[in-house]
Design a protein around this motif. Structure first.
Motif, PDB file in Angstrom:
ATOM      1  N   LEU A  69      12.581   0.944   6.942  1.00  0.00           N
ATOM      2  CA  LEU A  69      11.163   1.188   7.211  1.00  0.00           C
ATOM      3  C   LEU A  69      10.371  -0.115   7.141  1.00  0.00           C
ATOM      4  O   LEU A  69      10.633  -0.977   6.290  1.00  0.00           O
ATOM      5  N   TYR A  70       9.379  -0.221   8.020  1.00  0.00           N
ATOM      6  CA  TYR A  70       8.428  -1.317   7.921  1.00  0.00           C
ATOM      7  C   TYR A  70       7.616  -1.150   6.637  1.00  0.00           C
ATOM      8  O   TYR A  70       7.146  -0.056   6.312  1.00  0.00           O
ATOM      9  N   THR A  71       7.472  -2.250   5.892  1.00  0.00           N
ATOM     10  CA  THR A  71       6.836  -2.210   4.579  1.00  0.00           C
ATOM     11  C   THR A  71       5.659  -3.181   4.534  1.00  0.00           C
ATOM     12  O   THR A  71       5.862  -4.397   4.499  1.00  0.00           O
ATOM     13  N   PRO A  72       4.416  -2.674   4.573  1.00  0.00           N
ATOM     14  CA  PRO A  72       3.267  -3.581   4.437  1.00  0.00           C
ATOM     15  C   PRO A  72       3.263  -4.225   3.054  1.00  0.00           C
ATOM     16  O   PRO A  72       3.782  -3.654   2.092  1.00  0.00           O
ATOM     17  N   ARG A  73       2.658  -5.402   2.961  1.00  0.00           N
ATOM     18  CA  ARG A  73       2.702  -6.160   1.709  1.00  0.00           C
ATOM     19  C   ARG A  73       1.296  -6.390   1.167  1.00  0.00           C
ATOM     20  O   ARG A  73       0.334  -6.483   1.921  1.00  0.00           O
ATOM     21  N   SER A  74       1.207  -6.510  -0.148  1.00  0.00           N
ATOM     22  CA  SER A  74      -0.049  -6.937  -0.774  1.00  0.00           C
ATOM     23  C   SER A  74      -0.025  -8.460  -0.907  1.00  0.00           C
ATOM     24  O   SER A  74       0.880  -9.120  -0.395  1.00  0.00           O
ATOM     25  N   ALA A  75      -1.010  -9.020  -1.599  1.00  0.00           N
ATOM     26  CA  ALA A  75      -1.093 -10.482  -1.722  1.00  0.00           C
ATOM     27  C   ALA A  75      -0.049 -11.008  -2.703  1.00  0.00           C
ATOM     28  O   ALA A  75       0.527 -10.262  -3.505  1.00  0.00           O
ATOM     29  N   CYS A  76       0.180 -12.304  -2.625  1.00  0.00           N
ATOM     30  CA  CYS A  76       1.050 -12.999  -3.586  1.00  0.00           C
ATOM     31  C   CYS A  76       0.598 -12.689  -5.013  1.00  0.00           C
ATOM     32  O   CYS A  76      -0.591 -12.708  -5.316  1.00  0.00           O
TER      33      CYS A  76
END
Length: 467
Positions: A456-463
């Motif tokens: 699945l495509y997984t959106p990311r949060s910030a570092c």
């Protein structure tokens, strides 16, 4: 929906702990951990039980630097999202972060949508994207904000490859200023490409055309200089910086000096710089072309500084920069002109095993292995604690690892879609046995049971490391 699964009897290793524990998986996530043999663990029931006695139970690897299907130099990387993610799974990696590419004159959105389309329905494991900025202008700077909002929280810029990906210092400064504003992380390919092009032209004019000259013209000092310059530009912009594929002692020293000042500066290296060297580039009969990548392989004495950087945390991540080109028909494009050899090596399947060998060789500890290959890349790129650890609530991306199995790395047995291995004939101890991705078994006792489209495509949060 995944089967309720119990992993019994293994040594669970995370970046923080080592504990003989049983792991309960339900609905694709880690439901609970309990010390092996305790009443809590003994009370658990599951539809499937995996015996991990004598094995390590580790988080699936997070490879934060891959290039599937990347167009480069008139050809394209030989692994598709389907073949490349299957190979990653065979090697114990359960998440990749690949690079979507903006073409010059096009929008970021067009580039990103093209990469969504390449990967959609084809990946065997979960995936996310960084964005390569090839054309920094007022329009693309504004688009950066929109991408951050949809979970593309890192942007790669190149100080190398004039006429292709190159950005000048003014463009780099503008992009860094934008990332300071929107919370994105700038990733930098730090080599002085303008100066390198002069040295390439001069070498070819002297008739120096063999692969080994690729390493000789891309000088250590030009990596160190660009690393220093990138750090200073990031300081001016008040932005964090992540330097990719660090290969040289002097570049590590620049990162260490910046980190000693408390700056948000981070560095990644790759297995090829830890295990290979200019000796490989100098292999006769054009065999050295197999090892052409940028930054280039360095003389062997640089390896000690890279290992030391990984121990002292001046380097935080080991990714592969997996960008395979077949020797036959692709690397051979550069016969008679090293500058035409497609830049890149295969490695997505080998990273976890090579780093386990590094544990046995005394370079790093077991927990540091998991830290640099799983936990830190997940934190660096906004995937933690969903990825990179074994803890209640995390995705059930779990590897059963046999630390005693002996194997010889070879193109005969690997699953990457490329006709050679960069580590051909290298004997290593340790091998992936079983892999779960979100609770589904995708490798079962060295047999692929996964499928294209599971990932699945997984959106990311910030570092998660910013001061």
């Amino acid at each position: 929906m995944s089967t309720r699964t119990l992993i019994r009897g293994g040594l669970v290793i995370t970046a923080a702990d080592e504990i003989h524990a049983d792991v309960l998986i339900d609905d694709g996530r880690i439901a609970a951990l309990a010390a092996h043999g305790t009443a809590a663990a003994e009370s658990w029931t599951a539809e499937r039980t995996i015996d991990a006695t004598g094995r390590y139970v580790i988080p699936g690897g997070v490879d934060a630097h891959t290039h599937m299907e990347l167009p480069f130099g008139g050809t394209a990387a030989s692994d598709t999202f389907e073949t490349g993610t299957q190979a990653a799974a065979w090697g114990g990696t359960t998440t990749i972060v690949d690079f979507a590419v903006q073409s010059v004159g096009r929008s970021l959105r067009e580039g990103l949508d093209a990469w969504y389309a390449k990967a959609d329905g084809r990946c065997a494991i979960d995936y996310a994207f960084h964005m390569i900025l090839s054309d920094v202008n007022e329009s693309s700077l504004k688009e950066m904000d929109l991408l951050v909002e949809e979970g593309i929280t890192s942007f790669k810029l190149f100080m190398a490859y004039p006429g292709v990906f190159y950005s000048d210092d003014g463009q780099i400064l503008r992009a860094m200023q934008r990332s300071a504003y929107n919370g994105g992380l700038i990733m930098m390919h730090a080599e002085n490409g303008i100066a390198i092009d002069v040295l390439v032209e001069q070498a070819l004019a002297r008739g120096e055309t063999d692969p080994r000259h690729h390493g000789e013209v891309r000088k250590v000092l030009l990596e160190a200089e660009a690393t220093h310059r990138a750090i200073q530009l990031a300081r001016v912009a008040g932005a964090p910086l992540y330097v990719v594929h660090v290969s040289a002692d002097e570049a590590v020293a620049e990162l260490a000096a910046a980190r000693d000042k408390g700056l948000n500066v981070f560095g990644e290296t790759c297995p090829q710089y830890l295990f290979l060297s200019t000796d490989n580039l100098a292999e006769p009969d054009f065999e050295g072309a197999k090892y052409v990548c940028s930054t280039p392989l360095r003389p062997r004495e640089h390896q000690a500084a890279l290992w030391r950087g990984l121990r002292t945390n001046d380097l935080q991540v080991v990714s592969t920069d997996h960008c395979p080109f077949c020797f036959s028909g692709q690397k051979e494009l550069g016969r008679g002109d090293f500058s035409k050899i497609p830049n890149g090596l295969p490695g997505v399947e080998n990273r976890m095993d090579l780093l386990h060998q590094a544990v046995l060789d005394g370079h790093i500890t077991r927990r540091r292995w998991i830290e640099i290959a799983c936990a830190t890349p997940a934190r660096m790129f906004g995937l933690y604690p969903k990825k990179g650890t074994i803890a209640p609530g995390a995705d059930a991306d779990v590897v059963i690892y046999d630390p005693h199995a002996e194997q010889t790395l070879s193109a005969e047995t690997h699953h990457m879609n490329v006709d050679y291995s960069a580590y051909e004939g290298k004997a290593v101890t340790g091998q992936v046995e079983t892999v779960l991705s979100r609770g589904e078994v995708v490798i079962e006792r060295r047999r692929f049971t996964g499928r294209a489209g599971h990932g699945l495509y997984t959106p990311r949060s910030a570092c998660q490391y910013l001061n």
